[in-house]
Design a protein around this motif. Structure first.
Motif, PDB file in Angstrom:
ATOM      1  N   THR A 569      34.803  33.876  41.616  1.00  0.00           N
ATOM      2  CA  THR A 569      33.834  33.249  40.715  1.00  0.00           C
ATOM      3  C   THR A 569      32.511  32.848  41.360  1.00  0.00           C
ATOM      4  N   VAL A 570      32.283  33.204  42.646  1.00  0.00           N
ATOM      5  CA  VAL A 570      31.007  32.897  43.288  1.00  0.00           C
ATOM      6  C   VAL A 570      30.568  34.100  44.118  1.00  0.00           C
ATOM      7  N   ASN A 571      29.294  34.117  44.501  1.00  0.00           N
ATOM      8  CA  ASN A 571      28.826  35.115  45.456  1.00  0.00           C
ATOM      9  C   ASN A 571      29.088  34.592  46.862  1.00  0.00           C
ATOM     10  N   HIS A 611      37.700  28.998  44.251  1.00  0.00           N
ATOM     11  CA  HIS A 611      36.796  30.028  43.722  1.00  0.00           C
ATOM     12  C   HIS A 611      37.551  31.223  43.133  1.00  0.00           C
ATOM     13  N   LEU A 612      38.866  31.116  43.055  1.00  0.00           N
ATOM     14  CA  LEU A 612      39.691  32.193  42.526  1.00  0.00           C
ATOM     15  C   LEU A 612      40.353  31.714  41.240  1.00  0.00           C
ATOM     16  N   GLU A 613      40.354  32.566  40.213  1.00  0.00           N
ATOM     17  CA  GLU A 613      40.973  32.216  38.930  1.00  0.00           C
ATOM     18  C   GLU A 613      41.856  33.367  38.462  1.00  0.00           C
ATOM     19  N   PRO A 614      42.886  33.060  37.654  1.00  0.00           N
ATOM     20  CA  PRO A 614      43.679  34.143  37.058  1.00  0.00           C
ATOM     21  C   PRO A 614      42.806  35.021  36.170  1.00  0.00           C
ATOM     22  N   ALA A 615      43.127  36.292  36.077  1.00  0.00           N
ATOM     23  CA  ALA A 615      42.292  37.217  35.309  1.00  0.00           C
ATOM     24  C   ALA A 615      43.100  38.070  34.337  1.00  0.00           C
ATOM     25  N   TRP A 616      44.250  37.537  33.875  1.00  0.00           N
ATOM     26  CA  TRP A 616      44.918  38.216  32.764  1.00  0.00           C
ATOM     27  C   TRP A 616      43.934  38.291  31.591  1.00  0.00           C
ATOM     28  N   ALA A 617      43.179  37.198  31.435  1.00  0.00           N
ATOM     29  CA  ALA A 617      42.152  37.122  30.396  1.00  0.00           C
ATOM     30  C   ALA A 617      40.862  36.647  31.042  1.00  0.00           C
ATOM     31  N   ILE A 618      39.766  37.338  30.781  1.00  0.00           N
ATOM     32  CA  ILE A 618      38.457  36.931  31.283  1.00  0.00           C
ATOM     33  C   ILE A 618      37.487  36.864  30.114  1.00  0.00           C
ATOM     34  N   THR A 619      36.422  36.097  30.286  1.00  0.00           N
ATOM     35  CA  THR A 619      35.435  36.002  29.206  1.00  0.00           C
ATOM     36  C   THR A 619      34.583  37.269  29.166  1.00  0.00           C
ATOM     37  N   THR A 620      33.939  37.479  28.035  1.00  0.00           N
ATOM     38  CA  THR A 620      33.081  38.651  27.881  1.00  0.00           C
ATOM     39  C   THR A 620      31.952  38.636  28.895  1.00  0.00           C
TER      40      THR A 620
END
Length: 700
Positions: A569-571, A611-620
């Motif tokens: 979620t970050v650079n 800075h890490l999140e689950p990604a089963w679902a991500i926003t548009t």
């Protein structure tokens, strides 16, 4: 746990982010400890001395460590000065030089450094270029060693947060405190109005102080920037500034702010000076490129086929010729119109003409897709900017610079790209104006489509392979504000667009059930939500799918799960990961969490897992620039829901899409005008103005 208060000198920085660090340091008793700190003004450097407060704890993997509650930088004393000079604050100096200086001057070394006496320092070193470079480095950095603890203490006294103090130091250096006393509202560049105004009033600024009135105008415009607008009508600006001040604002205040260079008047409203500068600079560069006759035309026997033997249609062939011949141009196309095929052909034509190509996109996944499609290097925009600034990317051969997914490139990013690109470069912006506008402020691609003088090719013919999926036809209906007739979802179908109609309260449960029925599908949602199933957000979907994955494999749901999809979620330049990088968990190691990203395998230190999140679902917004074979699009009513959000989510799929939600909510969203049409900017007019000015100058 035991409270700790020590004076410690940093020996090793194990991990560091923008506001956190894990490091080892020797305390007053020469006991080496491991420290974990968050909310720092900046990461510590080896050799620095800090006064540290915290509590001891035992980490399950790393053993005893100190969780830092407060850190204050202090000036080094005695022999610690040599250790500081040999540390990372003074690159290139090293232990040998630092020890020589200490051995020669001892406690008096501080006085020599304070006096900036280069000759005295050089007398005890070899007479060569390396020694002179080392002394230049020492004397350049030393003023901050003395000033930083004093400045941070001064900031603390007036209530400036540490992370804001660090930004002030980075911009103003040793003059930071004096600059702030001169005008406390310089804080507006780093903090909001409420915090800045409270600090300024504590520093003695009166309610009717000219600095305060001008700053309120700036703050009002900055608030609109957060909504994407770079332009504000005069009546709206007076009203917004007056609300901040608690008093009416007249034209005299706006005129004063304009005269002082804080804001800029336009024929149609007002801009912050920063936004105006960027739009004018972009406009001037584009106008220069469009009117330049210095480059000889490139004439090529352009092929009618792409490198993979796909026949180019008339629009694609025209786009290839345009990209090679024009200094600045746009390639526009909706879903399935062959932009990627065209890009392959452009790269091939450029190679034939001896023109190097630099390619970039906002997200790591989009850049990866460009590399896979063309066989040539492509980077994220952040990575490209960083590479050029560091000198790792050479632009002296005047490349064709291709920016893919350009509809989401904000004003600041395009400004920096054009600023770093030398004269002689060509530019091609590739995008789809039906997609979401940039997350950041301003409009670029959408705005430039409104400038008739900018060359563009619009691809409209849908490729046969894409048409067979049914996605381009559905996407075109969405662009036109119409919800097409869609069949009900059937898990047995392997392509096309369908709908799983459900009540708004059941969006999460329905999307999760479909995802479990379609392994490998990506959920692309409209909102993140707070984690409650009834809010329809991706947070709740991620939690449900995480638990289901753990249960099915009898794993501990309280930790990251092997095989679980994740998003960064970050650079992060050190890890070479970018906001939106997708990957899958490989498992825990002694050094952290092993993740296989699109960019390659990485080990994420425990301290950076926030800075890490689950990604089963991500926003548009996170999915922009990405593609997946099957996409599930849960639709939840929100302030940001409109046809461009649905269109962007739907067009992330290459084969199959399932819309999930209340058909009435979906229809209302599709009828709502696109967000891009609601942004107020001046860029298009600025480009037209710049072109007109150049034409008049040539005519004169």
């Amino acid at each position: 746990m035991t409270d700790v208060a020590v004076r410690a000198t940093v020996t090793h920085v194990l991990s560091a982010g923008s506001r956190m660090a894990v490091f080892r340091a020797d305390d007053d008793q020469d006991v080496r400890r491991r420290f974990v700190a968050k909310d720092l003004p900046r990461p510590p450097a080896t050799g620095e001395t800090w006064h540290i407060c915290g509590t001891t704890e035992v980490h399950p993997s790393y053993g005893p460590q100190v969780a830092v509650t407060d850190m204050k930088l202090v000036r080094p004393e005695g022999r610690l000065l040599a250790r500081l000079l040999a540390g990372q604050r003074f690159p290139g100096v090293g232990e040998a030089t630092a020890n020589r200086l200490w051995d020669a001057y001892g406690e008096q070394l501080v006085d020599v450094l304070d006096a900036g006496d280069a000759e005295a320092l050089l007398r005890v070193l070899p007479d060569d270029a390396r020694s002179r470079a080392q002394i230049e480095m020492i004397l350049l950095e030393w003023p901050m060693i003395d000033a930083e603890p004093r400045i941070l203490a001064g900031f603390d006294r007036v209530g400036i947060p540490l992370h804001v103090a660090a930004k002030l130091l980075a911009v103003y250096g040793a003059d930071a405190l004096d600059r702030l006393h001169d005008d406390p509202y310089r804080l507006l560049a780093f903090s909001g109005w409420k915090t800045t105004d409270a600090i300024a009033r504590r520093m003695g600024v009166e309610a009717n102080d000219k600095r305060r009135l001008v700053a309120a105008c700036e703050a009002a415009l900055h608030t609109r920037l957060r909504d994407g607008d770079t332009l504000m009508a005069g009546d709206d600006l007076r009203k917004a500034a007056g609300a901040l001040l608690g008093a009416p604002v007249g034209d005299d205040v706006l005129d004063t702010a304009s005269r002082l260079g804080a804001i800029r008047r336009r024929p149609t409203g007002w801009q912050s000076s920063g936004a105006a500068l960027m739009e004018d600079a972009i406009a001037q560069r584009i106008a220069d490129e469009l009117t330049s006759c210095s480059r000889k035309p490139t004439v090529l026997p352009l092929a009618d086929r792409s490198p993979d033997a796909v026949t180019l249609n008339a629009g694609q062939a025209s786009a290839v010729a345009m990209a090679i011949a024009e200094n600045f141009s746009l390639l526009v196309g909706g879903a399935g119109t062959g932009k990627t095929t065209t890009l392959k052909a452009i790269c091939r034509a450029a190679a034939a003409a001896g023109i190097p190509v630099e390619m970039m996109a906002l997200s790591g996944r989009a850049a990866l897709r460009m590399r896979e499609a063309t066989g040539q290097m492509a980077r994220t925009i952040a990575g490209w900017l960083n590479g050029v600034a560091a000198g790792d990317i050479d632009l002296s051969d005047e490349p064709l610079i291709v920016i893919d997914e350009a509809s989401m490139v904000d004003l600041g990013s395009l400004y920096r790209i054009l600023l770093l690109a030398p004269d002689g470069c060509r530019f091609l912006l590739v995008g789809d104006d039906g997609q979401l506008p940039p997350v950041g402020f301003g409009l670029t691609f959408h705005a430039l489509l409104g400038v008739e003088a900018v060359p563009r090719t619009v691809l409209t013919e849908v490729m046969r392979q894409a048409a067979e999926t049914g996605i381009p036809a559905a996407a075109q209906s969405l662009r036109q504000g119409v919800l097409p007739d869609l069949p009900a979802f059937d898990a047995a179908d392997d392509h096309g667009v369908s709908i799983a109609a459900c009540d708004a309260r059941d969006v999460v449960a329905t999307a999760v059930a479909i995802r479990r029925a379609l392994p490998g599908a990506q959920i692309v949602g409209s909102i993140k939500g707070g984690g409650e199933p009834v809010d329809g957000g991706t947070t709740a979907m991620n939690a449900a799918l995480h638990d289901a994955w753990a249960t099915a494999r009898k794993l501990d749901p309280s930790t990251w799960l092997r095989g679980e999809p994740v998003i960064w979620t970050v650079n992060d330049y050190d890890l070479d990961l970018w906001n939106g990088s997708l990957g899958k968990v490989q498992g825990l190691t002694e050094d952290g969490l092993a993740v296989r990203f699109d960019e390659g395998d990485r080990t994420i230190p425990v301290e950076l897992l926030d800075h890490l999140e689950p990604a089963w679902a991500i926003t548009t917004h996170k999915a922009q620039g990405s593609q997946f074979e099957t996409v599930i699009v849960p639709v939840t009513a929100s302030r940001i829901l409109d046809r461009t959000l649905l269109y962007t989510g739907l067009t992330r799929a290459t084969r199959r899409v399932v819309l999930v939600g209340d058909p009435a909510v979906i229809r209302d969203a599709i009828r709502r005008p696109p967000q891009a049409t609601r942004r107020a900017t001046y860029l298009a007019q600025a480009v037209n103005d710049a072109i007109t000015a150049l034409s008049e100058a040539e005519a004169a």
